[in-house]
Write an enzyme that holds these catalytic residues in place. Structure first.
Site, PDB file in Angstrom:
ATOM      1  N   ASP A 485       8.941   4.175  -1.026  1.00 23.67           N
ATOM      2  CA  ASP A 485       9.281   3.846  -2.239  1.00 23.67           C
ATOM      3  C   ASP A 485       8.845   4.546  -3.570  1.00 23.67           C
ATOM      4  O   ASP A 485       9.238   4.750  -4.419  1.00 23.67           O
ATOM      5  CB  ASP A 485       9.372   2.396  -2.679  1.00 23.67           C
ATOM      6  CG  ASP A 485      10.670   1.474  -2.252  1.00 23.67           C
ATOM      7  OD1 ASP A 485      11.561   2.163  -1.849  1.00 23.67           O
ATOM      8  OD2 ASP A 485      10.250   0.232  -2.001  1.00 23.67           O
TER       9      ASP A 485
HETATM   10  C1  BGC Z   1       5.277  -0.856  -4.061  1.00 28.76           C
HETATM   11  C2  BGC Z   1       6.129  -0.403  -2.870  1.00 28.76           C
HETATM   12  C3  BGC Z   1       7.328  -1.282  -3.072  1.00 28.76           C
HETATM   13  C4  BGC Z   1       8.058  -1.182  -4.282  1.00 28.76           C
HETATM   14  C5  BGC Z   1       9.300  -1.949  -4.356  1.00 28.76           C
HETATM   15  C6  BGC Z   1       6.226  -0.561  -5.268  1.00 28.76           C
HETATM   16  O1  BGC Z   1       5.444  -0.702  -6.520  1.00 28.76           O
HETATM   17  O2  BGC Z   1       4.117   0.179  -4.039  1.00 28.76           O
HETATM   18  O3  BGC Z   1       5.359  -0.843  -1.583  1.00 28.76           O
HETATM   19  O4  BGC Z   1       8.358  -1.048  -1.783  1.00 28.76           O
HETATM   20  O5  BGC Z   1       7.413  -1.249  -5.472  1.00 28.76           O
HETATM   21  O6  BGC Z   1       9.714  -2.343  -5.508  1.00 28.76           O
HETATM   22  C1  NOJ Z   2       7.842  -2.248   0.712  1.00 30.17           C
HETATM   23  C2  NOJ Z   2       9.289  -2.219   0.633  1.00 30.17           C
HETATM   24  O1  NOJ Z   2       9.581  -3.561   0.616  1.00 30.17           O
HETATM   25  C3  NOJ Z   2       9.952  -1.245   1.721  1.00 30.17           C
HETATM   26  O2  NOJ Z   2      11.239  -1.469   1.439  1.00 30.17           O
HETATM   27  C4  NOJ Z   2       9.340  -0.187   1.450  1.00 30.17           C
HETATM   28  O3  NOJ Z   2       9.670   0.682   2.677  1.00 30.17           O
HETATM   29  C5  NOJ Z   2       7.879   0.140   1.658  1.00 30.17           C
HETATM   30  N1  NOJ Z   2       7.268  -0.934   0.535  1.00 30.17           N
HETATM   31  C6  NOJ Z   2       7.137   1.336   1.717  1.00 30.17           C
HETATM   32  O4  NOJ Z   2       7.318   1.716   0.076  1.00 30.17           O
END
Ligand code: BGC
Ligand code: NOJ
Length: 815
Positions: A485
């Protein structure tokens, strides 16, 4: 340093110190009513939706950690001394303490000065309530005059409003008290038809419903005024902070004990039967439930039923291997965590607030991969629910709200990996169940009535979505981001007040590409091509799909290959990311895992080379990190990934979700030693001995473990709700132990440590049971010499789908 131990027979984790490095929690309730219980009795609960139907208040990021919400106090009426058998909230040192987290229940016992309090929290199957079955016991040789006080701090339903809108919510709180039951009916006078109740099985000697009356103006939950005074005030909340607290006085002879039940429940009344008299709550529909479960015998029967449920659930897959930690994770804890992530996705834990994240499209689809054999029907339903938030163009809303099922873009949109997970999970569902009818189910797009189309068409649109969005190197456009993400290649964000996840795109034309999605596309489309052979719902497209997959594999093997590993992406300026050309972020795990699983370039050694590079550059004693070197400065070309300090989260932590992709690839290459070695590095049970470093629960996976660039290397964060659970389960059961479904039956294809002589897998599959014994007489890492089903040798490694309801013995000889 440990804080407890596994009790494998009881399927419990036993915590022997209340002051664990973090609250170590458990979940109770598996469908509508869900609660979290920490090892000191904290946590919160909700009905269906953790934001809009929150029952118990939780103070995030509080000091001390995890107080408020729920509480129990036992007081000696003569000395005035009191303690909490769960240690918190009173935090008085206990003579004896033990917390047993089990499957769907938690029992905590605390003893002080010859008095013991024990409580078991659980949700009776099928009910919308949590029961606290409490026993107070006089273990001293004197008669004791004791008092038991309960405490629930109610949340005023919308948990976001509850922590932010005090000008309103200090005025709205309303309760009723009748006999031993406290009713929390805030906002019931207007648009709500639901209320909460907090019942006690005993005749009570007092109650409180106004927090300040119970706690005192300037006191805390550790030293509440009512406990200091030894008498409840019978306060009625008008606004401010409604709570529920009962006082029960007990005279106990030496050795005598008393059972008291508390029930915290949720109920919705019919719209036209909300009141029994003007302004008076209609309690008719909950009276029976309260009466039933206030009887400890009825509660014990419900507890029995809960245990039977779990016996049944877990029996679908059990293993016996030479490794104790593998057995305990596969047989109990990993499978258990999978059911929690399946229910809640990433919505509500002590790290996920339950306020903003609903059920994520990508998250929930991956969670299904691990529960298909356990509850195929619920997984089928979830896949169909998720398909409803697919967009007409084949893309997807990133999440839906559990209460309404409606998709939304509140946490961002345009993640171009999203649609591929729908294909992958549907294919996995059909392989497990053989049920191709799911492809014919009519499902809407974008929650819009009138747009119904068979799921098969949804899958086709998903493929077309990615195929039509390719960039300068014929690789898929990344969109807002892919699985990672935080790889935001189109935002160029300079504004600290915008979220990276929802930031607008600041480019004229989107050109940034993802090698990860390229690998994922090949994997998914090959699954779809195989699926097409199983059913005539998808016939003509099948050939095209293979062509799509081949062309994409070519693009990945070409522009996606760096010489020794798969690159990660191309940025807006067509420069590579995850390449030896970069100064930082030269090699990434996720593209190597995904392209490895898709076996792109396997024949010319690319996959093996990629795995060797991962081993050399990314594998640490605490697991495989996301990339190296970690980014040391914020770079607006890359976005949120560079926002984290090196070694944390998406900037080079061990993001545990990705590790199984490497395990699976190593297993596919036949490298059993390596696959299992990676499995053990992040396996929570195997990290129990370093609990003071790891810090989160040793019985469940956490999302990240700080990488070597971080000052706190080895420290885990964000336990419970992570795709790590599902993928590790898939890796160990299907690829290392190697028993996995394909369309025709169960494949047995082990990749294990060579010194394993034998292991067993008990697997239920499409109505039959297979008792599989794998023998390894020549101590190899992989390879199968022969397979016998009921004494008869079969061709190949696929146990046919016998589907006869019988139990079959399978003998597999490696070599
Ligand atoms: C986090 C990710 C997460 C995303 C979801 C980010 O701040 O680092 O792990 O998947 O937010 O909203
Ligand atoms: C947490 C999120 O829930 C997931 O959808 C995503 O793939 C990982 N973070 C990596 O960013």
């Amino acid at each position: 340093m440990k804080y407890g131990n596994f009790d494998d027979n009881a399927r419990e984790y036993v915590i022997t110190e209340p002051e664990t490095p973090r609250p170590w929690i458990n979940y109770i309730g598996r469908q509508d009513y869900v609660g979290m219980i920490s090892n000191t009795g904290g946590g919160y609960s909700f009905y269906q939706d953790p934001r809009y139907r929150r029952l118990v208040r939780y103070r995030y990021n509080n000091a001390p950690r995890n107080v408020g919400g729920r509480g129990l106090y036992v007081r000696d009426a003569e000395s005035g001394e009191y303690f909490s058998p769960t240690w918190q909230p009173a935090r008085v040192d206990l003579d004896d303490y033990e917390c047993r987290h089990g499957l769907g229940y938690t029992t905590i016992r605390g003893e002080k000065d010859g008095v013991a309090g024990e409580v078991t929290y659980f949700v009776p199957p099928g009910e919308d309530l949590e029961a606290w079955r409490v026993t107070v016991e006089n273990d001293s040789d004197e008669p004791r005059s004791l008092q038991l006080f309960s405490l629930v701090e109610f949340c005023l339903w919308d948990a976001m409003d509850d922590i932010s809108n005090y000008q309103r919510n200090y005025n709205t709180g309303e309760v009723e008290v009748e006999d031993s039951v406290i009713y929390q009916k805030t906002e019931y006078r207007e648009r709500r038809n639901h209320f909460a109740y907090f019942a006690c099985s005993a005749d009570i000697d007092g109650f409180d419903t106004q927090r300040d009356a119970f706690v005192g103006q300037y006191d805390g939950f550790d030293e509440p005024q009512v406990l200091e005074d030894g008498q409840a005030t019978d306060s009625i909340a008008h606004g401010w902070s409604p709570i529920g607290s009962h006082q029960v006085d007990l005279e106990l002879e030496p050795g005598e004990s008393e059972d008291i039940v508390f029930l915290l429940g949720y109920h919705e009344n019919p719209e036209d039967e909300k009141f029994e008299a003007p302004g008076v709550l209609n309690k008719e529909y909950v009276e029976g439930t309260i009466e039933e479960y206030c009887d400890p015998d009825a509660l014990d029967a419900a507890f029995e039923e809960l245990n039977e449920f779990w016996d049944d659930q877990l029996s679908a897959l059990q293993v016996e291997t030479p490794d104790e930690e593998t057995d305990r994770m596969v047989n109990t804890w990993n499978a258990y965590q999978n059911t929690v992530t399946m229910n809640l996705a990433r919505s509500a834990s002590l790290y996920e607030t339950g306020l903003t994240r609903g059920i994520g499209f990508r998250d929930s689809l991956q969670d299904q991969l691990a529960v298909l054999h356990q509850f195929p029907d619920r997984a089928r339903q979830r896949i169909l629910n998720l398909a409803k938030i697919q967009l007409k163009d084949g893309g997807a809303y990133h999440q839906y709200t559990p209460l309404t099922g409606e998709g939304n873009a509140d946490i961002g949109g345009g993640f171009n990996d999203d649609p591929m997970w729908l294909v992958m999970s549907t294919a996995a569902y059909v392989k497990e169940t053989g049920d191709t009818s799911i492809l014919e189910e009519e499902v809407v797009y974008e929650n819009e009535p009138g747009t119904e189309a068979p799921l098969a068409e949804h899958l086709q649109r998903a493929v077309e979505y990615v195929w039509e969005r390719r960039g300068p190197h014929d690789l898929p456009l990344i969109g807002h981001a892919d699985w990672n993400d935080c790889l935001n290649l189109n935002c160029f964000s300079e504004n600290p007040d915008e979220s990276f996840q929802t930031a607008e795109h600041d480019v004229d034309e989107e050109r940034a590409e993802s090698v990860f999605i390229g690998g994922q596309f090949v994997y998914a489309v090959e699954e779809l091509a195989e699926l097409a052979e199983q059913t005539d719902v998808l016939p003509e497209a099948a050939e095209d799909y293979q062509r799509y997959a081949d062309e994409m594999a070519e693009a990945v093997a070409d522009a996606g290959w760096d010489g020794k590993w798969f690159r990660r992406a191309y940025d807006h300026f067509e420069d590579p990311i995850g390449s030896s050309e970069n100064d930082e972020g030269q090699i990434f795990v996720e593209s190597n895992g995904m392209c490895g699983m898709a076996e792109i370039g396997r024949e010319d050694g690319k996959v093996q080379d990629a795995m060797d590079s991962v081993r050399e550059r990314l594998a640490t004693e605490h697991g495989i990190v996301l990339h190296q070197p970690a980014f040391t400065e914020y770079d607006e070309r890359y976005g949120e990934i560079t926002s984290y300090p090196p070694g944390y989260k998406e900037n080079g932590s061990v993001f545990c979700h990705t590790n199984p992709w490497i395990m699976i690839t190593e297993a596919k290459l036949g490298n059993g030693e390596r696959a299992f070695d990676y499995y053990k590095r992040i396996c929570p049970a195997a990290r129990e001995d370093i609990s003071d470093v790891h810090t989160t629960e040793p019985y469940v996976y956490a999302q990240t473990i700080a990488g070597p660039d971080a000052p706190t290397t080895g420290e885990a964060k964000n336990s419970w709700l992570t795709g790590t659970a599902a993928w590790n389960y898939v890796a160990i059961t299907q690829h290392i132990l190697g028993v996995r479904p394909n369309h025709d039956g169960l494949v047995v294809d082990p990749a294990i440590p060579a010194d394993w002589d034998e292991y067993e897998v008990h697997r239920e599959f499409r109505g039959a049971t297979y008792e599989i014994t794998v023998e390894n007489p020549e101590n190899v890492e992989s390879g199968v010499d022969r397979v016998e089903v009921d004494g008869e040798e079969i061709d190949g490694q696929t146990i046919p789908d016998l589907g006869d309801g019988e139990t079959h013995d399978v003998r597999v000889v490696m070599g």
